[in-house]
Design an enzyme around this catalytic site. Structure first.
Site, PDB file in Angstrom:
ATOM      1  N   LEU A 139       0.869  -1.115   0.092  1.00  0.00           N
ATOM      2  CA  LEU A 139      -0.043  -0.002  -0.213  1.00  0.00           C
ATOM      3  C   LEU A 139       0.932   1.144  -0.049  1.00  0.00           C
ATOM      4  O   LEU A 139       1.964   1.049   0.607  1.00  0.00           O
ATOM      5  CB  LEU A 139      -0.884   0.017   1.224  1.00  0.00           C
ATOM      6  N   ASP A 140       0.556   2.145  -0.619  1.00  0.00           N
ATOM      7  CA  ASP A 140       0.992   3.580  -0.582  1.00  0.00           C
ATOM      8  C   ASP A 140       1.253   3.997   0.991  1.00  0.00           C
ATOM      9  O   ASP A 140       0.473   3.671   1.820  1.00  0.00           O
ATOM     10  CB  ASP A 140       0.488   4.658  -1.340  1.00  0.00           C
ATOM     11  N   THR A 141       2.212   4.824   1.015  1.00  0.00           N
ATOM     12  CA  THR A 141       2.498   5.284   2.686  1.00  0.00           C
ATOM     13  C   THR A 141       1.328   5.803   3.293  1.00  0.00           C
ATOM     14  O   THR A 141       0.905   5.642   4.180  1.00  0.00           O
ATOM     15  CB  THR A 141       3.909   6.377   2.531  1.00  0.00           C
ATOM     16  N   THR A 143      -1.865   5.229   2.350  1.00  0.00           N
ATOM     17  CA  THR A 143      -3.070   4.313   2.343  1.00  0.00           C
ATOM     18  C   THR A 143      -3.102   3.446   3.340  1.00  0.00           C
ATOM     19  O   THR A 143      -2.059   2.876   3.758  1.00  0.00           O
ATOM     20  CB  THR A 143      -3.165   3.819   0.808  1.00  0.00           C
ATOM     21  N   ARG A 243      -5.945   5.376  -7.675  1.00  0.00           N
ATOM     22  CA  ARG A 243      -5.780   6.885  -7.743  1.00  0.00           C
ATOM     23  C   ARG A 243      -5.724   7.447  -9.128  1.00  0.00           C
ATOM     24  O   ARG A 243      -6.342   8.457  -9.630  1.00  0.00           O
ATOM     25  CB  ARG A 243      -4.556   7.272  -6.905  1.00  0.00           C
TER      26      ARG A 243
END
Length: 316
Positions: A139-141, A143, A243
């Site tokens: 996961l993105d930082t 998220t 996104r």
């Protein structure tokens, strides 16, 4: 059957049903040639009825095969650290975690330490698990939500195959800017890197095939704007897929300033991995994991008012 004790090798045990070569039997259980090479040269072993054998050995019905996987070294650039982990599920093969927003999944130039992978390796070191952090999902930082970790390279291989076959399913909950008037939409748009950027992605025709299902659950408004609460299902796993697809749809995620939203409204992209469904890599039984919305997204809903839209509202 799976087994692991502290400071011992991860192992799988099988009972033979039909006669045949050991090599063919192992292939039927999805043990790859790469794994067999690692077993042979890096400290693993294959036992038949307790005796070490090579892959040309002839098996008979009711033979017991034990595969001892070699120890794994912590990946380069990944230092084991002690840190808190929110564990949703754990067994000898899997570790399912709930990641908070603001924590990176793996080390990078900007976040060399304190990542989820650092803490997983610290846990493994403390518990005598001879492996590294195999992050099956990331996961993105900014998220939040569910991340799946494999405790062995072979288990990672099995779960990656599930993802390629769309058997490993991921569900997300997000807030998207504006009122999305269509209750359900499937976005199939290729994604590639934006020229001149090492981070940003865009929809581009020479990109990789990407598919996202979007289900609109409710509409809200507050002092800043109107937004839609959406559930999303990923069928592919491209970088920033949700996104990028939501920006392409004309409804970027609330707080996602990289893709056209206003960061002043919400301090991060309002995106949460709320569900994961997979087949257990050994038992092949379907498993489901869920994570409730984090407090910052709940608070954003509480200070907003639901507006006319769909009668169905997600239980948040």
């Amino acid at each position: 059957m799976m087994k692991r004790k502290n400071n011992t090798l991860f192992q799988l045990q099988f009972v033979v049903k039909e006669s045949g070569l050991l090599r063919e039997f192992l292939a039927q259980h999805e043990i790859s040639k790469t794994t067999l090479t690692a077993i042979k040269y890096r400290g693993g072993e294959i036992l038949v009825n307790g005796q070490s054998q090579n892959v040309r050995h002839k098996l008979q019905p009711y033979d017991q095969v034990t595969v001892l996987f070699p120890p794994e070294q912590v990946s380069d650039g990944l230092t084991p650290q002690e840190g808190a982990l929110s564990i949703l599920y754990e067994d000898e093969t899997l570790l399912v975690l709930d990641k908070p927003a603001g924590q990176s999944t793996i080390p990078s130039r900007n976040h060399p330490s304190g990542t989820l992978a650092n803490f997983v390796c610290g846990k493994f070191e403390r518990e005598g698990i001879l492996s590294t952090a195999h992050m099956v999902t990331r996961l993105d930082t900014d998220t939040s939500g569910i991340i799946c970790v494999a405790k062995n390279r072979h288990i990672h291989h099995l779960l990656s195959k599930q993802m390629a076959q769309d058997l490993f399913q991921r569900q997300y909950t997000a807030f998207a800017q504006g009122i999305i008037t269509t209750p359900f939409v499937t976005i199939e748009q290729p994604i590639g890197r934006k020229e001149g950027s090492i981070i940003e992605r865009i929809v581009r025709q020479d990109g990789q095939y990407s598919k996202t299902d979007v289900s609109v659950k409710a509409h809200y408004r507050n002092a800043e704007d109107c937004f839609s609460v959406i559930d999303l299902t990923l069928h592919t796993g491209r970088t920033h897929q949700i996104r990028v697809h939501m920006q392409w749809l004309g409804h970027p995620l609330v707080g996602d300033d990289l893709y056209g939203a206003n960061l002043d409204v919400f301090p991060r992209q309002a995106l949460h991995c709320s569900g994961v469904s997979l087949l257990h890599p050994i038992t092949r039984k379907r498993m489901h994991f869920t994570s409730p919305l984090p407090e910052d997204m709940k608070y954003y809903l509480r200070k907003s008012q639901q507006v006319c839209g769909f009668s169905q509202q997600q239980q948040l």
